[in-house]
Design an enzyme around this catalytic site. Structure first.
Site, mmCIF file in Angstrom:
data_model
loop_
_atom_site.group_PDB
_atom_site.id
_atom_site.type_symbol
_atom_site.label_atom_id
_atom_site.label_comp_id
_atom_site.label_asym_id
_atom_site.label_seq_id
_atom_site.Cartn_x
_atom_site.Cartn_y
_atom_site.Cartn_z
ATOM 1 N N ARG A 53 -62.078 37.246 14.911
ATOM 2 C CA ARG A 53 -62.255 36.043 15.330
ATOM 3 C C ARG A 53 -62.728 35.100 14.359
ATOM 4 N NH1 ARG A 53 -66.851 35.727 14.409
ATOM 5 N NH2 ARG A 53 -66.959 33.708 15.424
ATOM 6 N N GLY A 54 -62.825 33.790 14.825
ATOM 7 C CA GLY A 54 -63.400 32.768 13.919
ATOM 8 C C GLY A 54 -62.325 31.933 13.060
ATOM 9 N N ALA A 55 -62.041 30.732 13.145
ATOM 10 C CA ALA A 55 -61.053 29.917 12.898
ATOM 11 C C ALA A 55 -60.651 30.143 11.546
ATOM 12 C CB ALA A 55 -61.397 28.371 12.974
ATOM 13 N N ARG A 96 -53.459 32.925 19.544
ATOM 14 C CA ARG A 96 -54.531 31.925 19.916
ATOM 15 C C ARG A 96 -54.188 30.551 19.970
ATOM 16 N NH1 ARG A 96 -60.524 33.571 19.041
ATOM 17 N NH2 ARG A 96 -60.644 32.263 21.111
ATOM 18 N N GLN A 209 -70.903 36.035 20.932
ATOM 19 C CA GLN A 209 -70.740 36.121 19.604
ATOM 20 C C GLN A 209 -72.062 35.711 18.704
ATOM 21 O OE1 GLN A 209 -69.074 34.367 21.417
ATOM 22 N NE2 GLN A 209 -66.737 34.060 20.871
ATOM 23 N N ASP A 250 -63.195 24.821 15.384
ATOM 24 C CA ASP A 250 -61.940 25.417 15.268
ATOM 25 C C ASP A 250 -60.875 24.458 15.085
ATOM 26 O OD1 ASP A 250 -63.691 27.214 17.296
ATOM 27 O OD2 ASP A 250 -61.852 28.345 16.800
ATOM 28 N N ASN A 260 -64.739 23.261 19.477
ATOM 29 C CA ASN A 260 -65.510 24.413 18.919
ATOM 30 C C ASN A 260 -65.765 24.977 20.089
ATOM 31 O OD1 ASN A 260 -66.643 25.997 16.763
ATOM 32 N ND2 ASN A 260 -68.452 25.256 17.413
ATOM 33 N N LYS A 261 -66.255 26.329 20.030
ATOM 34 C CA LYS A 261 -66.639 27.327 21.058
ATOM 35 C C LYS A 261 -67.370 26.596 22.043
ATOM 36 C CE LYS A 261 -65.969 30.599 21.140
ATOM 37 N NZ LYS A 261 -64.704 31.014 21.724
#
Lengths: 363, 363
Positions: A53-55, A96, A209, A250, A260-261
């Site tokens: 994960r992580g853009a 995603r 996370q 993101d 973002n998250k």
């Protein structure tokens, strides 16, 4: 005296000889296990399930997923190369919806597929490997450069604020989210090279996370980190102890609205209320000029079960709430551009009004 | 036509014949087990360990803890009555620092101890039982009254907002936190009697009062509830779907600053940004006129281990973060009075400026 390079001991992926290995981030911090992805489908599943994960990193992983697929098809069914790669690209993009780095990296790989029509399949696979490698190398370089720019911007913004500098971050925008030293945590690493820095990490429910990933990677690199329940961040910001909040992104719309998250927006509101710098760090691959503003960014809604259950190491789950009570889990939120003091990219730092600032960086 | 009474099927305590039973809220929603407290020390431990929690309810529990202690001492060592009760009162007050209902209830019980000097010990114990019963009955009445006032205030504030009404709440300010129908959830129950209501409950890390307690008690009373990770609340408020945020309080300063479960302040900021009513519901026992403002409210810092570990039903724990990473857990935060649209008490509703509004209610 030249500056010593900023580096990390955390490397969540590798690719060599058609083998893509991804550190399974679902198992951190307890186990360091690498998943081997032998096809685009497996890579898409690793992205969907948050093993990776992580853009920026899911862009890199998807690019290598296509390289793996190209090798596989070149070996087994070279006549199906184009059809297989188009299908693989679609599957990866569908894994995603929110991070734009994923479709952007896949689109770049598809251009190589198109540019190599007529080549032997093995040569096309090699070209796709080179392109994926370039995407990763550029991301790593972007991390280094934007981290330096972000650190410089913060030092100027702070003036003579005395050390230690405490930065608060949300989710994980580090080496585990990129092909390099990270974005938000790249800035942290750069500041930490030059003086004492302490990090307050939101635990970032429900996937944790912060508790599992940010804590692990900062500890590994020797940077002091303290966890916070997400709910405590506003009070910490109000206390005056937080020198800045620095997060990743993101997708950033043309006007500077930042997806973002989920939880990022609340941090930005608290920063504004207490005049604490709120900084977004992201490579320009995270900018999406086709989205005029945050309303056009697709927000992933994940399964409420991810909120209701905590996984155990034994592979079981603990139910947190009574049976029959549902949960809602929007995985991202949108922070309006006006609350973002700086958007730090490898090409420069945008300050409000971001519509103009980002346009200048894009051209 | 007279209104039907508002009630709940949730009753977290009982006292009869010297026996105090407290529903062990650490075990909800999976187990309904009542702890029997046979002394003030045991009651203090139940409060400290969060077996019983909620500002009004820990006041009630402490009062009955003193009644239990009085009975115990009257039976065994009547000559030690005063010394034992003074010591018991100190232990109970020391169990948790932030909710003012706890020292207020204990002070009220101590006045009965002082007023009955010279009486036979058994008679003093009976007087303390009556006083504890009065504290509980008054809290129950206050819940009913403030819930009606809160529901009326919200209906006026909303004007003709169409049903269903979605209220967002944090932590648990319900029947599990009071001796009655609750404060924030008392308002919810009152609105739900008259029309469709839906509740969004913040899960409220780390103790998960929302996921474990609010979800359980609303489900038991047939009120629809959906859980949110705490980080998602700001986005939900921004979405326009939340008709109001309603929370309880642990201590309200004379100027209207509100100490409540950590995370409340962030909700208030989000409400202000989107013109959503932010309402605090609490009996006047939660007002502390000796605190001029929020800075003088003691904020409990709990053990970071409560953030780092999730308990399992088998009595084990799951570590969430890497070993060696500490966590910070301020259990409460302070919401400035200016962000609170209404403080709803059983004596009336204070609107800003709350310094004047609360003063009027107190006299």
């Amino acid at each position: 005296m030249p500056e010593s390079p900023v580096s990390t001991r955390v490397v969540p992926w590798s690719y060599a000889g058609g083998r893509l290995l991804l550190l399974d981030q679902r198992l951190l911090p307890h186990e360091e296990t690498f998943l081997e992805c032998e096809s685009a489908v497996q890579t898409a599943e690793a992205i969907r399930s948050l093993a990776v994960r992580g853009a920026p990193l899911i862009g890199v992983a998807a690019a290598f997923g296509l390289a793996v697929e190209a090798r596989r098809v070149a070996d087994r069914a070279p006549g199906d190369f184009d059809a297989a790669l188009v299908l693989a690209a679609e599957r990866l993009v569908a894994a995603r919806p929110t991070a734009v780095n994923l479709p952007a990296a896949v689109a770049r790989m598809r251009r190589v597929v198109e540019a190599t029509v007529g080549w032997p399949a093995a040569g096309r696979a090699a070209a796709l490997e080179r392109e994926a490698g370039a995407i990763a190398a550029e991301d790593s370089q972007a991390c280094l450069r934007l981290s330096r720019l972000g650190a410089e911007w913060l030092r100027r913004r702070w003036g003579g604020r005395p050390a230690p500098l405490t930065l608060l971050t949300h989710c994980n925008a580090g080496a585990l989210a990129t092909a390099g030293i990270g974005t938000a945590l790249g800035i942290v690493r750069t500041l930490a090279r030059d003086g004492p820095v302490a990090v307050l990490a939101d635990e970032t429910r429900p996937f944790l996370q912060g508790a599992r990933l940010t804590a692990w990677e900062l500890k590994r690199d020797g940077i002091p980190v303290t966890l916070l329940p997400d709910v405590a961040a506003a009070a910490m910001i109000a206390s005056g102890k937080v020198a800045a909040v620095v997060v990743g992104a993101d997708r950033i719309a043309a006007n500077g609205d930042v997806a973002n998250k989920v939880g990022t927006y609340g941090l930005a509101l608290a920063c504004r209320a207490h005049a604490v710098p709120f900084v977004v760090a992201a490579p320009t691959t995270t900018l999406d000029r086709t989205c005029p503003d945050g309303r056009s960014i697709p927000i992933e809604i994940r399964d409420g079960e991810e909120v209701l259950f905590v996984p155990t190491r034994a592979g079981e789950t603990i139910r947190l709430a009574p049976e029959g009570v549902p949960a809602l889990y929007p995985a991202f939120d949108v922070t309006p551009a006006a609350l973002v003091e700086a958007i730090v990219t490898e090409r420069g730092v945008s300050e409000p009004p971001h519509a103009a600032g980002l346009k200048a960086l894009a051209t």
